[in-house]
Motif scaffolding. Structure first.
Motif, PDB file in Angstrom:
ATOM      1  N   ALA A  73      12.371  -6.301 -10.512  1.00  0.00           N
ATOM      2  CA  ALA A  73      12.313  -5.865 -11.164  1.00  0.00           C
ATOM      3  C   ALA A  73      13.254  -4.964 -11.190  1.00  0.00           C
ATOM      4  CB  ALA A  73      12.103  -6.680 -12.533  1.00  0.00           C
ATOM      5  N   HIS A  74      11.859  -3.421 -10.862  1.00  0.00           N
ATOM      6  CA  HIS A  74      12.140  -2.371 -10.973  1.00  0.00           C
ATOM      7  C   HIS A  74      13.964  -1.973  -9.947  1.00  0.00           C
ATOM      8  CE1 HIS A  74      11.211   1.595 -11.223  1.00  0.00           C
ATOM      9  NE2 HIS A  74       9.745   1.156 -11.644  1.00  0.00           N
ATOM     10  N   PRO A  75      14.725  -1.440 -10.999  1.00  0.00           N
ATOM     11  CA  PRO A  75      15.515  -0.905  -9.522  1.00  0.00           C
ATOM     12  C   PRO A  75      15.675   0.201  -9.463  1.00  0.00           C
ATOM     13  CG  PRO A  75      15.953  -0.085 -12.294  1.00  0.00           C
ATOM     14  CD  PRO A  75      14.171  -0.969 -12.011  1.00  0.00           C
ATOM     15  N   ASP A  76      13.956   0.938  -9.063  1.00  0.00           N
ATOM     16  CA  ASP A  76      13.893   1.784  -7.874  1.00  0.00           C
ATOM     17  C   ASP A  76      12.802   1.545  -6.390  1.00  0.00           C
ATOM     18  OD1 ASP A  76      15.226   3.743  -9.258  1.00  0.00           O
ATOM     19  OD2 ASP A  76      14.289   4.609 -10.516  1.00  0.00           O
ATOM     20  N   PHE A  77      12.750   0.214  -6.725  1.00  0.00           N
ATOM     21  CA  PHE A  77      11.726  -0.310  -5.308  1.00  0.00           C
ATOM     22  C   PHE A  77      12.523  -1.236  -4.974  1.00  0.00           C
ATOM     23  CE2 PHE A  77       8.397  -3.876  -4.436  1.00  0.00           C
ATOM     24  CZ  PHE A  77       8.369  -3.153  -3.016  1.00  0.00           C
ATOM     25  N   ILE A  78      12.566  -1.314  -3.640  1.00  0.00           N
ATOM     26  CA  ILE A  78      13.858  -2.034  -2.628  1.00  0.00           C
ATOM     27  C   ILE A  78      12.269  -2.529  -1.398  1.00  0.00           C
ATOM     28  CG2 ILE A  78      14.979  -2.326  -1.217  1.00  0.00           C
ATOM     29  CD1 ILE A  78      16.694  -0.050  -2.456  1.00  0.00           C
ATOM     30  N   GLN A  79      12.437  -4.324  -1.792  1.00  0.00           N
ATOM     31  CA  GLN A  79      11.031  -4.597  -0.666  1.00  0.00           C
ATOM     32  C   GLN A  79      12.220  -5.634   0.084  1.00  0.00           C
ATOM     33  OE1 GLN A  79       7.369  -6.261  -2.104  1.00  0.00           O
ATOM     34  NE2 GLN A  79       7.124  -7.992  -0.142  1.00  0.00           N
ATOM     35  N   PHE A  80      12.073  -5.398   1.321  1.00  0.00           N
ATOM     36  CA  PHE A  80      12.703  -6.465   2.134  1.00  0.00           C
ATOM     37  C   PHE A  80      11.969  -7.422   1.963  1.00  0.00           C
ATOM     38  CE2 PHE A  80      16.153  -2.483   2.410  1.00  0.00           C
ATOM     39  CZ  PHE A  80      17.003  -3.010   3.743  1.00  0.00           C
ATOM     40  N   PRO A  81      12.818  -8.848   2.832  1.00  0.00           N
ATOM     41  CA  PRO A  81      12.313  -9.623   3.191  1.00  0.00           C
ATOM     42  C   PRO A  81      11.381  -9.138   4.583  1.00  0.00           C
ATOM     43  CG  PRO A  81      14.187 -10.261   3.026  1.00  0.00           C
ATOM     44  CD  PRO A  81      14.554  -9.120   3.071  1.00  0.00           C
ATOM     45  N   ALA A  82      10.533 -10.141   4.391  1.00  0.00           N
ATOM     46  CA  ALA A  82       9.226 -10.719   5.738  1.00  0.00           C
ATOM     47  C   ALA A  82       9.984 -11.008   7.290  1.00  0.00           C
ATOM     48  CB  ALA A  82       7.827 -10.719   5.076  1.00  0.00           C
ATOM     49  N   GLU A  83      10.935 -10.493   7.275  1.00  0.00           N
ATOM     50  CA  GLU A  83      11.472 -11.341   8.410  1.00  0.00           C
ATOM     51  C   GLU A  83      12.980 -10.194   9.124  1.00  0.00           C
ATOM     52  OE1 GLU A  83      15.402 -12.728   5.479  1.00  0.00           O
ATOM     53  OE2 GLU A  83      13.675 -14.159   6.079  1.00  0.00           O
TER      54      GLU A  83
END
Length: 311
Positions: A73-83
């Motif tokens: 939900a944080h607009p300044d954090f992008i976590q890519f999928p573990a794939e």
């Protein structure tokens, strides 16, 4: 999810402590075995950096956003999928592709925090073309964006990536530290953890205790082996139906395979059983579609032939 925290990761702890007091480099690279706390440590560090107080206070607006759905939900954090991470279409890149990141996120300043953080939890799965596209950005990153890569080992990443980041190494957790952290006293169960916390939820479950009894029974008479096979297959259905379980069916099968190795290591046919188990684990990791039942059938066929038909 369980983590050893940084208490037992002295080198990683000292590096991250340094960057809590100094500017964070453009790229941090966390490497080490599964279950040693890499992802948890990365998320904790990122929350501290985004936190208004710089402490992961849990009460500021940034912390509250970060704590929703694992930070999504944080607009300044992008976590890519573990794939696997592809490069994406040149004109209309799909979300969580490298071109999507480069064209729709990085050109713009962070929305709320001073810096944006981009996390690749399986950096060794970034495909070659996508990795090449990322290199220039990693070499000359925008001042408002920081990257964290997570991988199992340094060897799984290219030298061109490693040369652009600061390495944060994680290691297996000592047996005594595992005992202190988990409260597990049985040395055989501690052995099953293999120096990490990856299978902790499974090993602390009722299913694991039932599995241990079933494996021991299977090694004492042929009917027990048939009952064990039925039990292992039934667990797949139970795991799919009970969403609240803390472990996956893959964790269950991993524990099952390790128990077989542990319980048979002093048997005269231990070498043949080890070969059958490793063949099963290899098949399980590569299994596609409905192939897992086949690999299970082959394993139990090999166990029956090796244990009860060997003259």
């Amino acid at each position: 999810m369980h983590s050893s925290g940084l208490k037992y990761q002295r080198v990683a702890s000292r590096i991250l402590d340094y960057y809590r007091q100094h500017p964070v480099p453009p790229l941090l690279i966390f490497t080490g075995p599964h279950g040693t706390g890499k992802l948890d440590a990365a998320l904790q560090f990122i929350q501290e950096q985004l936190c208004e107080a710089g402490t992961a206070c849990g009460s500021c607006s940034d912390c509250r956003l970060f704590q929703q759905i694992g930070g999504e939900a944080h607009p300044d954090f992008i976590q890519f999928p573990a794939e696997k991470t592809p490069i994406g279409d040149a004109k209309k890149p799909e979300p969580f592709t490298v071109r999507w990141l480069l064209s729709t996120r990085l050109p713009f300043a962070p929305y709320h925090a001073k810096r944006r953080f981009v996390l690749f939890p399986a950096a060794d799965l970034i495909n070659h073309e996508a990795e090449t596209a990322l290199l220039k950005t990693l070499e000359e990153p925008p001042d408002h964006t920081r990257f964290i890569f997570i991988a199992d080992s340094v060897e799984s990443l290219k030298e061109t990536i490693l040369s652009r980041g600061v390495h944060v190494p994680f290691h297996h957790v000592p047996l005594r530290a595992l005992e202190a952290q988990t409260g597990i006293r049985d040395v055989h169960d501690l052995e099953m953890l293999g120096g990490s916390f990856e299978l902790l939820d499974m090993i602390q479950s009722e299913a694991y205790r039932s599995l241990k009894a079933a494996v021991d029974d299977a090694l004492s008479h042929q009917l027990g082996l048939l009952e064990l096979e039925a039990y292992v297959r039934e667990e797949a259905k139970r795991n799919a139906e009970m969403k609240e379980l803390e472990y996956t069916y893959e964790d269950f099968l991993q524990a099952f395979a390790l128990l077989l190795l542990q319980r048979t290591r002093r048997m005269p046919v231990a070498g043949d059983i080890t070969q059958a188990v490793h063949q099963f684990l290899s098949g399980m990791r590569m299994a596609q579609g409905g192939m897992l039942p086949f690999h299970l059938s082959r394993l139990f066929f090999d166990l029956h032939r090796t244990i009860y038909e060997t003259v």
